[in-house]
Design a protein around this motif. Sequence first.
Motif, mmCIF file in Angstrom:
data_model
loop_
_atom_site.group_PDB
_atom_site.id
_atom_site.type_symbol
_atom_site.label_atom_id
_atom_site.label_comp_id
_atom_site.label_asym_id
_atom_site.label_seq_id
_atom_site.Cartn_x
_atom_site.Cartn_y
_atom_site.Cartn_z
ATOM 1 N N TYR A 24 -2.013 -2.559 -2.018
ATOM 2 C CA TYR A 24 -1.159 -3.394 -1.140
ATOM 3 C C TYR A 24 -0.339 -4.510 -2.049
ATOM 4 O O TYR A 24 0.892 -4.843 -1.586
ATOM 5 N N LYS A 84 -11.279 -7.670 0.523
ATOM 6 C CA LYS A 84 -10.238 -7.106 1.606
ATOM 7 C C LYS A 84 -9.261 -6.667 0.655
ATOM 8 O O LYS A 84 -8.191 -6.306 1.450
ATOM 9 N N TRP A 107 0.232 3.310 7.123
ATOM 10 C CA TRP A 107 0.702 2.105 6.994
ATOM 11 C C TRP A 107 2.431 2.118 7.185
ATOM 12 O O TRP A 107 3.057 1.646 7.528
ATOM 13 N N ASN A 120 -3.962 -7.871 1.423
ATOM 14 C CA ASN A 120 -4.823 -7.085 2.363
ATOM 15 C C ASN A 120 -4.382 -6.288 3.190
ATOM 16 O O ASN A 120 -5.054 -6.106 4.223
ATOM 17 N N GLY A 121 -2.967 -5.954 3.048
ATOM 18 C CA GLY A 121 -2.255 -4.866 4.182
ATOM 19 C C GLY A 121 -1.126 -4.950 3.781
ATOM 20 O O GLY A 121 -0.682 -5.600 2.814
ATOM 21 N N LYS A 133 -2.863 -8.050 11.539
ATOM 22 C CA LYS A 133 -3.230 -7.309 10.380
ATOM 23 C C LYS A 133 -4.399 -6.376 10.788
ATOM 24 O O LYS A 133 -4.612 -5.335 10.555
ATOM 25 N N ARG A 134 -5.122 -7.111 11.438
ATOM 26 C CA ARG A 134 -6.610 -6.653 12.048
ATOM 27 C C ARG A 134 -6.150 -5.350 12.796
ATOM 28 O O ARG A 134 -6.962 -4.146 12.646
ATOM 29 N N HIS A 158 -4.387 -2.701 10.809
ATOM 30 C CA HIS A 158 -5.577 -1.797 10.103
ATOM 31 C C HIS A 158 -6.354 -0.782 11.078
ATOM 32 O O HIS A 158 -6.657 0.301 10.658
ATOM 33 N N GLN A 159 -6.627 -1.355 12.448
ATOM 34 C CA GLN A 159 -7.124 -0.456 13.328
ATOM 35 C C GLN A 159 -6.325 0.810 13.473
ATOM 36 O O GLN A 159 -6.893 2.078 13.605
#
Length: 556
Positions: A79, A74, A290, A38-39, A275-276, A279-280
């Motif tokens: 990824y 997600k 990324w 998810n990232g 990760k949040r 992501h932001q």
Amino acid sequence: MTNETVERPVNFIRNIINDDLATQKHQQIKTRFPPEPNGYLHIGHAKSICLNFGLAQDYHGTCNLRFDDTNPAKEDMEYVESIKRDVAWLGFQWDGEIRYSSGYFETFYECAVELINKGLAYVCFLNADETREYRGSLKEPGKDSPYRDTAPAENLALFEKMRAGGFQEGECVLRAKIDMASSFMCMRDPTLYRVRFEHHHQTGDAWCIYPMYDFAHCISDAIEGITHSLCTLEFQDNRRLYDWVLEHLARFNRPDRPHQYEFSRLSLEYTVMSKRKLHQLVADQLVEGWDDPRMPTISGMRRRGYTPASLRDFAERIGISKVDSMTEMGILEAAIRDDLNTVAPRTMAVIDSIKVVIENYPEGQIESIQAPVHPQNEAMGKREIFFSRELYIDRADFEEVAPNGKFQRLALDKEVRLRNAYIIKAVRADKDAEGNFTTLYCTYDPETLGKNPADGRKVKGVIHFVEASKALPAEFRLYDRLFTVPNPGKADDFEAVLNADSLIVKNGFVEPSMIDAPVEQAYQCEREGYFCRDNKTTDRLVFNRTVGLRDVWAQK
């Protein structure tokens, strides 16, 4: 094999493994690296990769790469592919084929059915707000759901209806029946399954119910025969649920079943590991993506010029413990400097240029000079540099009047040696209307190439240069720390403490041999720092600064 063959610092995990092998609890060590797709992976994941794969190597065991892909909302194949690249780039090879938790979906379902039949799981129709109310708090016990005592046969029918798509998202979940009065919130009848009408990147539309991570993870470990399930400290309380699930499933409740052990996660100064929040940063376009070289992602660090060896060395330096702490950025930067100092070829680059005219050098003549590729490693050979009447030097290497006795660069009526070339002396300088120097006029001593002056003159200063006619224009991206404070994660608004000077772009010149510089190849631009050619820019020469030659932040 029961004894290590590689000398490593002792830590509590190695002590546990040594004891397990000595008592023959396990015959072979099996670890796994289980990212959620998810990232992109960051340097904290690199620590875990080095730990899991490193232990498997040192103990002659195996390590799986498994994607814990239980939340398709997600997850993305982008990824998945990036994670595979990062693990391989770090120098590790997973055992056998890549695994996916989604490959075990049928087994997870069977395990849930077993718990239902044992009266240890039930379908609950409380909505999200009601569930929070019933859960209680850290100071108050929770209350039993009104659906908690539904008969197993009815729960089984409801669960089958969930699988068949008979309920909407959020209408119901499958919960474990454990203890609503537990002092550990994760044991208050946690959710095991929820309804999600999402397309899955591996299983397509075959499922509309998906297991929760805590339920799937421990079962995946057991299916794969993992001996030591290593995770970070935030999952410490969840170990109780990990054990509860395996202890109540007949096929996995064995003496050699997996056990979970927690170690401290990596917290690194001047960056964030959430990760949040990463992501932001990407979503808000505060970074290029990324793989922006300012990001703590492995792909970003790779693009910036960090090497696999430096990240593995960094993981060794910080070690493994059970105490959370903030790691100094200087430790990471020391690891890359120590690696690149040994392996990086030398070159010269002028980042902020000013032209120099050598007035007593013949017009039209260009001289070829042999310079070492690495001053301490003759085996790396020589490189060809050039000298002529016109050169470029760095603007910071000239002052009209030397500001103090310690200034060892060029000033009017002062001599310096050009790196690998001659001694020059500044005679005069032109300025523009704003008072900026545009051209320096110098003389050179033709007897000083590659040797000390015969007349005993002492020339302390040495500066770098690039010959003008063969110089290649290049863009230099001077990357610095992404945030201005050591712990941006603690800020009320972490975006408010972004470093406005985390990227400064300069246009200068490099030696002509750099036209063929491979992407990601590290070079020491003498007196400037370590740089690598950008791996995404193909229409021009762009070099990313990996790290300076010394820690300038430590001087602040």
